[in-house]
Enzyme design. Sequence first.
Site, PDB file in Angstrom:
ATOM      1  CB  SER A 140      -0.875   0.030   1.257  1.00 46.33           C
ATOM      2  OG  SER A 140      -1.516   1.276   1.392  1.00 46.33           O
ATOM      3  CE1 TYR A 155      -3.999  -2.208   5.396  1.00 45.85           C
ATOM      4  CE2 TYR A 155      -3.216  -0.016   4.830  1.00 45.85           C
ATOM      5  CZ  TYR A 155      -3.806  -1.206   4.460  1.00 45.85           C
ATOM      6  OH  TYR A 155      -4.208  -1.409   3.151  1.00 45.85           O
TER       7      TYR A 155
HETATM    8  P1  NAD Z   1     -11.983  -5.748   0.650  1.00 50.97           P
HETATM    9  O1  NAD Z   1     -12.386  -5.643   2.085  1.00 50.97           O
HETATM   10  O2  NAD Z   1     -13.038  -5.811  -0.380  1.00 50.97           O
HETATM   11  O3  NAD Z   1     -11.031  -7.008   0.443  1.00 50.97           O
HETATM   12  C1  NAD Z   1     -10.376  -7.707   1.462  1.00 50.97           C
HETATM   13  C2  NAD Z   1     -10.743  -9.184   1.366  1.00 50.97           C
HETATM   14  O4  NAD Z   1      -9.892  -9.931   2.230  1.00 50.97           O
HETATM   15  C3  NAD Z   1     -12.192  -9.481   1.784  1.00 50.97           C
HETATM   16  O5  NAD Z   1     -12.835 -10.257   0.787  1.00 50.97           O
HETATM   17  C4  NAD Z   1     -12.034 -10.258   3.082  1.00 50.97           C
HETATM   18  O6  NAD Z   1     -13.075 -11.207   3.320  1.00 50.97           O
HETATM   19  C5  NAD Z   1     -10.684 -10.937   2.852  1.00 50.97           C
HETATM   20  N1  NAD Z   1     -10.036 -11.369   4.109  1.00 50.97           N
HETATM   21  C6  NAD Z   1      -9.965 -10.694   5.281  1.00 50.97           C
HETATM   22  N2  NAD Z   1      -9.327 -11.440   6.199  1.00 50.97           N
HETATM   23  C7  NAD Z   1      -8.959 -12.597   5.582  1.00 50.97           C
HETATM   24  C8  NAD Z   1      -8.275 -13.767   6.002  1.00 50.97           C
HETATM   25  N3  NAD Z   1      -7.832 -13.909   7.266  1.00 50.97           N
HETATM   26  N4  NAD Z   1      -8.094 -14.772   5.103  1.00 50.97           N
HETATM   27  C9  NAD Z   1      -8.551 -14.646   3.834  1.00 50.97           C
HETATM   28  N5  NAD Z   1      -9.218 -13.573   3.381  1.00 50.97           N
HETATM   29  C10 NAD Z   1      -9.423 -12.564   4.252  1.00 50.97           C
HETATM   30  O7  NAD Z   1     -11.040  -4.482   0.409  1.00 50.97           O
HETATM   31  P2  NAD Z   1      -9.999  -4.128  -0.765  1.00 50.97           P
HETATM   32  O8  NAD Z   1      -9.850  -2.672  -0.683  1.00 50.97           O
HETATM   33  O9  NAD Z   1     -10.380  -4.761  -2.042  1.00 50.97           O
HETATM   34  O10 NAD Z   1      -8.647  -4.765  -0.199  1.00 50.97           O
HETATM   35  C11 NAD Z   1      -7.830  -5.680  -0.899  1.00 50.97           C
HETATM   36  C12 NAD Z   1      -6.398  -5.465  -0.485  1.00 50.97           C
HETATM   37  O11 NAD Z   1      -5.968  -4.180  -0.953  1.00 50.97           O
HETATM   38  C13 NAD Z   1      -6.129  -5.447   1.018  1.00 50.97           C
HETATM   39  O12 NAD Z   1      -4.907  -6.135   1.287  1.00 50.97           O
HETATM   40  C14 NAD Z   1      -5.960  -3.964   1.342  1.00 50.97           C
HETATM   41  O13 NAD Z   1      -5.192  -3.760   2.501  1.00 50.97           O
HETATM   42  C15 NAD Z   1      -5.265  -3.504   0.084  1.00 50.97           C
HETATM   43  N6  NAD Z   1      -5.298  -2.066  -0.206  1.00 50.97           N
HETATM   44  C16 NAD Z   1      -6.470  -1.434  -0.362  1.00 50.97           C
HETATM   45  C17 NAD Z   1      -6.479  -0.084  -0.667  1.00 50.97           C
HETATM   46  C18 NAD Z   1      -7.768   0.686  -0.822  1.00 50.97           C
HETATM   47  O14 NAD Z   1      -7.720   1.923  -0.819  1.00 50.97           O
HETATM   48  N7  NAD Z   1      -8.894   0.017  -0.987  1.00 50.97           N
HETATM   49  C19 NAD Z   1      -5.265   0.609  -0.820  1.00 50.97           C
HETATM   50  C20 NAD Z   1      -4.079  -0.084  -0.665  1.00 50.97           C
HETATM   51  C21 NAD Z   1      -4.094  -1.438  -0.367  1.00 50.97           C
END
Ligand code: NAD
Length: 249
Positions: A140, A155
Amino acid sequence: MLLAGKTAIISGAAGARGIGFATAKTFAQNGARVAILDIDGKSAVSAAAELGAGHVGVACDVTDKADCARAVADVLKAFGQIDILINNAGITQPVKVWDISSEDWDRIQDVNLRGVLFLSQAVMPHMRSRKSGAIACMSSVSAQRGGGILGGAHYSAAKAGVLGLAKAMARELGPDGIRVNCVTPGLIQTDINAGKISDEKRKEIIDGIPLGRLGVPQDVANIYLFLASDLSAYTTGAVIDVNGGMLIH
Ligand code: NAD
């Protein structure tokens, strides 16, 4: 069809509005068979069904090493091979550094960082035996700029840990034909931040983004596609920003 004949595991891909599911759709459209792994097993199965025939949804808690091994074995049984692993699962928590409890720290490190290690370890013997594999890991912009948008310092620390872990894996696994890279998205509109940013804060963030908008899941899915495909055959240990210019370094 950049992924014709390939198979991919994508963790954290069960949520319809998430980066993982956008990636699953993109990979399927490019000819891959996709295994959606998620802690929410029921949603993983229905998300895979939405992709069409030939894809699978498997329950997997990435914080549990044995569960990762079991889920990968299930995928191998279904597909016979694994070419691509996208370590995408993650959770966040908006909290000030002083208020981070021991339990908060463990939970955030476990899913975001330890999960990357465990799921990667689970596919390693298979990828090594075939001398081929592409792994991409979710970090991230928070790791690079020291948070400050939504997630707490724990985080940022976990996502910075992903960068170190992925680079070390790239070095170690390169001789086995396995590439390991990272993506560092800025603010992407998904359920992880939905409803958590005021209109005022949102405007302030967009004002600081040269491309003038927040990211959408497809922006990240496209970079995962590049890293999963042979277009990036000579790229390993790399970190690709997907942040609209929010951080230029
Ligand atoms: P999201 O909440 O839709 O996706 C996260 C997914 O991870 C969910 O489907 C959840 O059920 C799953 N999850 C949580 N704990 C878990 C576990 N123990 N085992 C397996 N699966 C698990 O949100 P997103 O924004 O699509 O996030 C995806 C990734 O992107 C994450 O790693 C997040 O930190 C990263 N990220 C997001 C952003 C943003 O702005 N959305 C920015 C940078 C990084």
